[in-house]
Design a protein around this motif. Structure first.
Motif, PDB file in Angstrom:
ATOM      1  N   HIS A 170      80.584  29.983  -1.695  1.00  0.00           N
ATOM      2  CA  HIS A 170      80.571  29.041  -0.570  1.00  0.00           C
ATOM      3  C   HIS A 170      80.436  29.759   0.773  1.00  0.00           C
ATOM      4  CE1 HIS A 170      81.613  26.023  -3.473  1.00  0.00           C
ATOM      5  NE2 HIS A 170      82.698  26.696  -3.800  1.00  0.00           N
ATOM      6  N   ALA A 171      81.293  30.746   1.002  1.00  0.00           N
ATOM      7  CA  ALA A 171      81.267  31.478   2.274  1.00  0.00           C
ATOM      8  C   ALA A 171      80.012  32.338   2.382  1.00  0.00           C
ATOM      9  CB  ALA A 171      82.513  32.340   2.415  1.00  0.00           C
ATOM     10  N   SER A 172      79.494  32.805   1.250  1.00  0.00           N
ATOM     11  CA  SER A 172      78.318  33.667   1.281  1.00  0.00           C
ATOM     12  C   SER A 172      77.049  32.899   1.614  1.00  0.00           C
ATOM     13  CB  SER A 172      78.131  34.368  -0.065  1.00  0.00           C
ATOM     14  OG  SER A 172      79.200  35.234  -0.299  1.00  0.00           O
ATOM     15  N   LYS A 173      77.018  31.611   1.283  1.00  0.00           N
ATOM     16  CA  LYS A 173      75.834  30.807   1.584  1.00  0.00           C
ATOM     17  C   LYS A 173      75.672  30.627   3.092  1.00  0.00           C
ATOM     18  CE  LYS A 173      75.591  27.893  -2.532  1.00  0.00           C
ATOM     19  NZ  LYS A 173      75.810  26.526  -3.033  1.00  0.00           N
ATOM     20  N   GLU A 174      76.786  30.412   3.778  1.00  0.00           N
ATOM     21  CA  GLU A 174      76.757  30.153   5.212  1.00  0.00           C
ATOM     22  C   GLU A 174      77.897  30.912   5.894  1.00  0.00           C
ATOM     23  OE1 GLU A 174      75.167  25.754   5.687  1.00  0.00           O
ATOM     24  OE2 GLU A 174      76.866  25.853   4.296  1.00  0.00           O
ATOM     25  N   VAL A 217      83.795  42.841  -1.232  1.00  0.00           N
ATOM     26  CA  VAL A 217      82.378  42.492  -1.242  1.00  0.00           C
ATOM     27  C   VAL A 217      82.113  41.428  -2.296  1.00  0.00           C
ATOM     28  CG1 VAL A 217      81.652  44.757  -0.395  1.00  0.00           C
ATOM     29  CG2 VAL A 217      81.806  44.370  -2.855  1.00  0.00           C
ATOM     30  N   HIS A 218      81.113  40.608  -2.036  1.00  0.00           N
ATOM     31  CA  HIS A 218      80.696  39.563  -2.958  1.00  0.00           C
ATOM     32  C   HIS A 218      79.460  40.065  -3.701  1.00  0.00           C
ATOM     33  CE1 HIS A 218      83.540  37.273  -0.698  1.00  0.00           C
ATOM     34  NE2 HIS A 218      82.766  37.162   0.353  1.00  0.00           N
ATOM     35  N   LEU A 219      79.510  40.035  -5.025  1.00  0.00           N
ATOM     36  CA  LEU A 219      78.420  40.524  -5.862  1.00  0.00           C
ATOM     37  C   LEU A 219      77.349  39.455  -6.016  1.00  0.00           C
ATOM     38  CD1 LEU A 219      80.972  42.217  -6.675  1.00  0.00           C
ATOM     39  CD2 LEU A 219      79.895  42.493  -8.881  1.00  0.00           C
ATOM     40  N   ARG A 220      76.107  39.849  -5.729  1.00  0.00           N
ATOM     41  CA  ARG A 220      74.980  38.920  -5.875  1.00  0.00           C
ATOM     42  C   ARG A 220      74.431  39.036  -7.295  1.00  0.00           C
ATOM     43  NH1 ARG A 220      69.124  38.863  -3.128  1.00  0.00           N
ATOM     44  NH2 ARG A 220      68.722  36.647  -3.399  1.00  0.00           N
ATOM     45  N   PHE A 221      74.356  37.911  -7.973  1.00  0.00           N
ATOM     46  CA  PHE A 221      73.872  37.865  -9.344  1.00  0.00           C
ATOM     47  C   PHE A 221      72.386  37.529  -9.363  1.00  0.00           C
ATOM     48  CE2 PHE A 221      78.266  38.107 -10.079  1.00  0.00           C
ATOM     49  CZ  PHE A 221      78.450  38.482 -11.404  1.00  0.00           C
ATOM     50  N   PRO A 222      71.738  37.691 -10.523  1.00  0.00           N
ATOM     51  CA  PRO A 222      70.291  37.423 -10.600  1.00  0.00           C
ATOM     52  C   PRO A 222      69.883  36.020 -10.154  1.00  0.00           C
ATOM     53  CG  PRO A 222      70.987  38.640 -12.533  1.00  0.00           C
ATOM     54  CD  PRO A 222      72.241  38.279 -11.772  1.00  0.00           C
ATOM     55  N   ASP A 223      70.810  35.051 -10.207  1.00  0.00           N
ATOM     56  CA  ASP A 223      70.469  33.706  -9.744  1.00  0.00           C
ATOM     57  C   ASP A 223      70.473  33.601  -8.221  1.00  0.00           C
ATOM     58  OD1 ASP A 223      73.175  33.680  -9.101  1.00  0.00           O
ATOM     59  OD2 ASP A 223      73.692  32.033 -10.450  1.00  0.00           O
ATOM     60  N   GLY A 224      70.781  34.730  -7.545  1.00  0.00           N
ATOM     61  CA  GLY A 224      70.769  34.759  -6.084  1.00  0.00           C
ATOM     62  C   GLY A 224      72.081  34.338  -5.447  1.00  0.00           C
ATOM     63  N   LEU A 225      73.071  33.974  -6.244  1.00  0.00           N
ATOM     64  CA  LEU A 225      74.354  33.525  -5.712  1.00  0.00           C
ATOM     65  C   LEU A 225      75.410  34.605  -5.872  1.00  0.00           C
ATOM     66  CD1 LEU A 225      74.361  29.867  -7.075  1.00  0.00           C
ATOM     67  CD2 LEU A 225      73.703  30.665  -4.788  1.00  0.00           C
ATOM     68  N   TYR A 226      76.451  34.502  -5.063  1.00  0.00           N
ATOM     69  CA  TYR A 226      77.546  35.472  -5.045  1.00  0.00           C
ATOM     70  C   TYR A 226      78.730  34.854  -5.782  1.00  0.00           C
ATOM     71  CZ  TYR A 226      74.665  37.562  -1.429  1.00  0.00           C
ATOM     72  OH  TYR A 226      73.623  38.127  -0.736  1.00  0.00           O
ATOM     73  N   HIS A 227      78.894  35.216  -7.063  1.00  0.00           N
ATOM     74  CA  HIS A 227      79.902  34.567  -7.899  1.00  0.00           C
ATOM     75  C   HIS A 227      81.236  35.296  -7.946  1.00  0.00           C
ATOM     76  CE1 HIS A 227      77.090  31.607  -9.397  1.00  0.00           C
ATOM     77  NE2 HIS A 227      76.225  32.566  -9.649  1.00  0.00           N
ATOM     78  N   LEU A 228      81.247  36.614  -7.777  1.00  0.00           N
ATOM     79  CA  LEU A 228      82.486  37.379  -7.903  1.00  0.00           C
ATOM     80  C   LEU A 228      82.711  38.249  -6.678  1.00  0.00           C
ATOM     81  CD1 LEU A 228      82.219  38.660 -11.603  1.00  0.00           C
ATOM     82  CD2 LEU A 228      83.430  36.639 -10.759  1.00  0.00           C
ATOM     83  N   THR A 229      83.978  38.547  -6.420  1.00  0.00           N
ATOM     84  CA  THR A 229      84.347  39.423  -5.313  1.00  0.00           C
ATOM     85  C   THR A 229      84.999  40.673  -5.893  1.00  0.00           C
ATOM     86  OG1 THR A 229      84.731  37.561  -3.855  1.00  0.00           O
ATOM     87  CG2 THR A 229      85.771  39.625  -3.231  1.00  0.00           C
ATOM     88  N   GLY A 230      84.661  41.813  -5.313  1.00  0.00           N
ATOM     89  CA  GLY A 230      85.257  43.070  -5.742  1.00  0.00           C
ATOM     90  C   GLY A 230      85.666  43.902  -4.541  1.00  0.00           C
ATOM     91  N   LEU A 231      86.462  44.919  -4.805  1.00  0.00           N
ATOM     92  CA  LEU A 231      86.942  45.817  -3.745  1.00  0.00           C
ATOM     93  C   LEU A 231      86.223  47.150  -3.842  1.00  0.00           C
ATOM     94  CD1 LEU A 231      89.013  46.731  -1.539  1.00  0.00           C
ATOM     95  CD2 LEU A 231      90.476  47.460  -3.427  1.00  0.00           C
ATOM     96  N   ILE A 232      85.696  47.612  -2.729  1.00  0.00           N
ATOM     97  CA  ILE A 232      85.221  48.987  -2.625  1.00  0.00           C
ATOM     98  C   ILE A 232      86.325  49.736  -1.899  1.00  0.00           C
ATOM     99  CG2 ILE A 232      83.489  50.574  -1.723  1.00  0.00           C
ATOM    100  CD1 ILE A 232      81.480  48.268  -1.784  1.00  0.00           C
TER     101      ILE A 232
END
Length: 115
Positions: free
Chosen positions: A13-17, A84-99
């Motif tokens: 949601h936040a990654s889209k806008e 960071v939000h991981l971008r999947f092949p469908d172009g959406l950011y489904h998971l968040t991870g820590l660097i």
């Protein structure tokens, strides 16, 4: 009826806008259909709490393997690292991870401290 705390929303949601506020994102979700996971069911106190983030983890974590390379969008930065939000092949950011800060280039850290 239950409660879906904002931190339990999927990063999609936040990654889209990213320019929208939390309130604007939440307003835009009214009437939408989403997958959630029950993370608390307390019948005595009549509390039901959901997590869209946990539902996404259950669905998409199987697609993440050690060594995979993802395009990411930085969600926010703390002293100990960047979420960071991981971008999947469908172009959406489904998971968040820590660097973790120890995994970030010192050059990048010095540049961010200068700016």
């Amino acid at each position: 009826m239950g409660f879906l705390p904002f931190p339990q929303l999927s990063p999609v949601h936040a990654s889209k806008e990213p320019e929208k506020s939390i309130q604007e994102i939440a307003q835009g979700l009214i009437g939408s259909i989403m997958s959630v996971k029950v993370i608390l069911a307390d019948e005595d106190n009549k509390k039901l709490i959901f997590s869209e983030k946990e539902a996404a983890w259950s669905k998409y974590s199987k697609q993440v393997n050690v060594g995979d390379i993802f395009e990411v969008r930085v969600g926010y930065v703390e002293d100990y690292g960047a979420f960071v939000h991981l971008r999947f092949p469908d172009g959406l950011y489904h998971l968040t991870g820590l660097i973790h800060v120890s995994e970030v280039s010192w050059d990048l850290i010095q540049m961010s401290e200068i700016s």
